[in-house]
Design a protein around this motif. Structure first.
Motif, mmCIF file in Angstrom:
data_model
loop_
_atom_site.group_PDB
_atom_site.id
_atom_site.type_symbol
_atom_site.label_atom_id
_atom_site.label_comp_id
_atom_site.label_asym_id
_atom_site.label_seq_id
_atom_site.Cartn_x
_atom_site.Cartn_y
_atom_site.Cartn_z
ATOM 1 N N LEU A 229 -0.044 73.034 20.122
ATOM 2 C CA LEU A 229 -0.625 72.219 19.309
ATOM 3 C C LEU A 229 -1.071 72.809 17.570
ATOM 4 C CD1 LEU A 229 -2.901 70.553 21.507
ATOM 5 C CD2 LEU A 229 -1.412 69.168 19.983
ATOM 6 N N ASP A 230 -0.529 72.523 16.549
ATOM 7 C CA ASP A 230 -0.570 72.853 14.812
ATOM 8 C C ASP A 230 -1.707 71.987 14.529
ATOM 9 O OD1 ASP A 230 -1.194 74.370 12.651
ATOM 10 O OD2 ASP A 230 0.845 73.454 12.310
ATOM 11 N N LEU A 231 -2.657 72.678 14.199
ATOM 12 C CA LEU A 231 -4.067 71.789 14.091
ATOM 13 C C LEU A 231 -4.904 72.165 12.799
ATOM 14 C CD1 LEU A 231 -6.168 72.214 17.660
ATOM 15 C CD2 LEU A 231 -4.568 70.706 16.927
ATOM 16 N N TYR A 232 -4.713 70.884 12.039
ATOM 17 C CA TYR A 232 -5.556 71.460 10.857
ATOM 18 C C TYR A 232 -4.066 71.644 10.377
ATOM 19 C CZ TYR A 232 -9.818 71.947 12.516
ATOM 20 O OH TYR A 232 -10.943 71.655 13.597
ATOM 21 N N ALA A 233 -2.684 71.145 9.808
ATOM 22 C CA ALA A 233 -1.663 71.633 9.802
ATOM 23 C C ALA A 233 -0.975 71.486 8.356
ATOM 24 C CB ALA A 233 -0.444 71.026 11.500
ATOM 25 N N GLY A 234 -1.962 70.853 7.366
ATOM 26 C CA GLY A 234 -1.423 70.526 6.248
ATOM 27 C C GLY A 234 0.047 70.249 6.635
ATOM 28 N N VAL A 235 1.146 70.348 5.644
ATOM 29 C CA VAL A 235 2.291 69.363 5.269
ATOM 30 C C VAL A 235 3.425 70.852 6.252
ATOM 31 C CG1 VAL A 235 2.071 69.313 3.098
ATOM 32 C CG2 VAL A 235 3.347 71.548 3.445
ATOM 33 N N GLY A 236 2.855 71.649 7.674
ATOM 34 C CA GLY A 236 3.285 71.862 8.482
ATOM 35 C C GLY A 236 4.679 73.431 8.182
ATOM 36 N N GLU A 256 -3.464 66.927 11.430
ATOM 37 C CA GLU A 256 -4.078 66.646 9.687
ATOM 38 C C GLU A 256 -4.712 65.986 9.556
ATOM 39 O OE1 GLU A 256 -4.884 67.873 6.132
ATOM 40 O OE2 GLU A 256 -4.133 69.509 7.591
ATOM 41 N N GLY A 257 -6.066 66.294 8.948
ATOM 42 C CA GLY A 257 -6.642 64.947 8.819
ATOM 43 C C GLY A 257 -6.412 64.200 7.221
ATOM 44 N N ASP A 258 -5.140 64.547 6.416
ATOM 45 C CA ASP A 258 -5.306 64.240 5.626
ATOM 46 C C ASP A 258 -3.674 63.644 5.399
ATOM 47 O OD1 ASP A 258 -5.073 64.024 1.960
ATOM 48 O OD2 ASP A 258 -3.108 64.833 2.608
ATOM 49 N N ALA A 274 3.509 64.200 15.005
ATOM 50 C CA ALA A 274 2.225 64.331 13.498
ATOM 51 C C ALA A 274 1.506 63.440 13.801
ATOM 52 C CB ALA A 274 3.464 63.750 11.936
ATOM 53 N N CYS A 275 0.273 63.180 13.794
ATOM 54 C CA CYS A 275 -1.195 62.387 13.859
ATOM 55 C C CYS A 275 -2.320 62.834 12.335
ATOM 56 C CB CYS A 275 -1.530 63.013 15.564
ATOM 57 S SG CYS A 275 -0.922 62.589 17.015
ATOM 58 N N ALA A 276 -2.480 61.838 12.252
ATOM 59 C CA ALA A 276 -3.158 61.847 11.241
ATOM 60 C C ALA A 276 -4.463 61.545 11.522
ATOM 61 C CB ALA A 276 -2.779 60.937 9.971
ATOM 62 N N GLY A 277 -5.418 62.322 11.245
ATOM 63 C CA GLY A 277 -6.667 61.776 11.224
ATOM 64 C C GLY A 277 -7.699 63.265 11.477
#
Length: 375
Positions: A229-236, A256-258, A274-277
């Motif tokens: 799990l990569d949390l607050y992952a930005g652009v990866g 990633e929130g953005d 990829a999950c946004a939120g």
């Protein structure tokens, strides 16, 4: 210096006659978190900028009232100088001038020592950890200058540009900032190219992405077939290299929130989930229903840190190791204490000087289940 740089301080309730403009002669004590140093009078603590431990200085108060427990001030005259004091390379660095740099008056090696002391103090005070910290130099700057690959100026009505004073809306006109890099950011790391939106988050120090990727992968030692799990992952950024390490039999989810950055993470790292939120909300929801367990977790939160809701969702998945990338040592220490409540101990910590001439420092902490020894 981070995703939340430029945040304005909240106005404080007035508690008495203003002390702004008063001058005091004080002895400077230790460095404190935030780019200032502690001085004590009979009545209160004074947080002093542009000073160094052991110096005798004249402080001009810049913030505070007679009813406050502490004041803020600038060292406007040095009566007894520290051997670590140097002439600031920038003519806009100093009391009443640009507020962007905290430590231009400090020898570069001594700057790293001050940052190490702050990290150690926060870990000791908030997490009960007593460890030695060394802040590492990162290639990509020129003696602490020329590293900001993205720079923002205030554009003035007369066509000039400027920088804001410390804790102020006031602007100091400047010709140029010595921290600004000659070239813009490079979005290539270890031969891999990343797509980043205009204005999207990317580390501003040229050496930062490579240094952080190497530190995270070196700490986690991901194995083929593992889930990450990569949390607050930005652009990866981390996801790209973690996906390579775990291979076709492994899997990586990037949260990633953005939303724009999350979309780009799928382009930069084909095959990831990829999950946004909001990270806490996503972890608690149904998007990751098949991720009740993860072998590894990367946390790279903004300055406020991960906080309890995220930490508890992480430990609930039982990872063997967590890499925590932190731009604020106080938030890191707070979250390490929460991890400790759930049986995860600090195994190693590296600190990097990604923001020379400022008080900011980046850390990569490795957390493992209790029983591992500090490396």
């Amino acid at each position: 210096m981070s995703r939340q740089a430029g945040r304005r301080p909240r106005p404080r309730k007035v508690r008495g006659e203003s002390a702004v403009g008063r001058r005091l002669e004080v002895e400077i004590g230790p460095v404190a978190h935030g780019g200032h140093f502690v001085a004590r009078t009979e009545e209160r603590v004074v947080f002093v900028r542009h000073a160094l431990p052991g110096e005798r200085v004249v402080v001009e108060i810049t913030d505070g009232t007679d009813g406050d427990k502490f004041w803020r001030g600038d060292a406007i005259e040095v009566l007894s100088a520290s051997p670590d004091r140097v002439e600031p390379p920038c003519r806009y660095a100093g009391p009443g001038l640009c507020g962007g740099c905290d430590f231009q008056h400090v020898d570069l090696a001594a700057q790293r020592g001050l940052k190490a002391a702050v990290v150690q103090e926060q870990l000791r005070r908030m997490a009960g950890l007593d460890i030695e910290v060394v802040v590492e130099q990162v290639p990509g700057d020129d003696q602490g200058l020329g590293w900001r690959t993205r720079q923002r100026y205030v554009h003035l009505p007369d066509g000039q540009r400027g920088m804001r004073k410390h804790r102020s809306h006031d602007v100091v006109p400047v010709d140029t900032c010595l921290l600004e890099a000659a070239d813009g950011p490079s979005y290539e790391v270890h031969g891999q190219r990343f797509e980043v939106a205009d204005g999207g988050f990317w580390q501003v120090h040229p050496g930062a992405p490579t240094a952080l990727v190497d530190a995270v992968l070196g700490a986690l030692a991901p194995q083929p077939g593992e889930s990450v799990l990569d949390l607050y992952a930005g652009v990866g950024l981390f996801s790209r290299f973690l996906a390579d390490a775990v291979g076709v039999d492994g899997r990586v989810a990037a949260v990633e929130g953005d939303r724009a950055a999350s979309v780009l993470s799928e382009r930069n790292v084909p095959g990831i989930t990829a999950c946004a939120g909001d990270v806490a909300t996503v972890l608690a929801g149904e998007l990751l229903v098949s991720w009740s367990h993860a072998d590894l977790v990367v946390l790279d939160p903004p300055r406020a840190g991960a906080k309890r809701a995220v930490v508890e969702q992480v430990v609930a998945r039982g990872p063997r190791a967590v890499a925590y990338v932190a731009c604020d040592p106080a938030a890191l220490a707070r979250d390490l204490a929460i991890f400790a409540e759930h049986g995860y101990a600090l195994s190693s910590l590296r600190a990097f000087d990604l923001f020379p001439m400022t008080h900011h420092v980046e850390c990569v902490a490795l957390l493992e289940r209790t029983g591992s020894d500090l490396r």
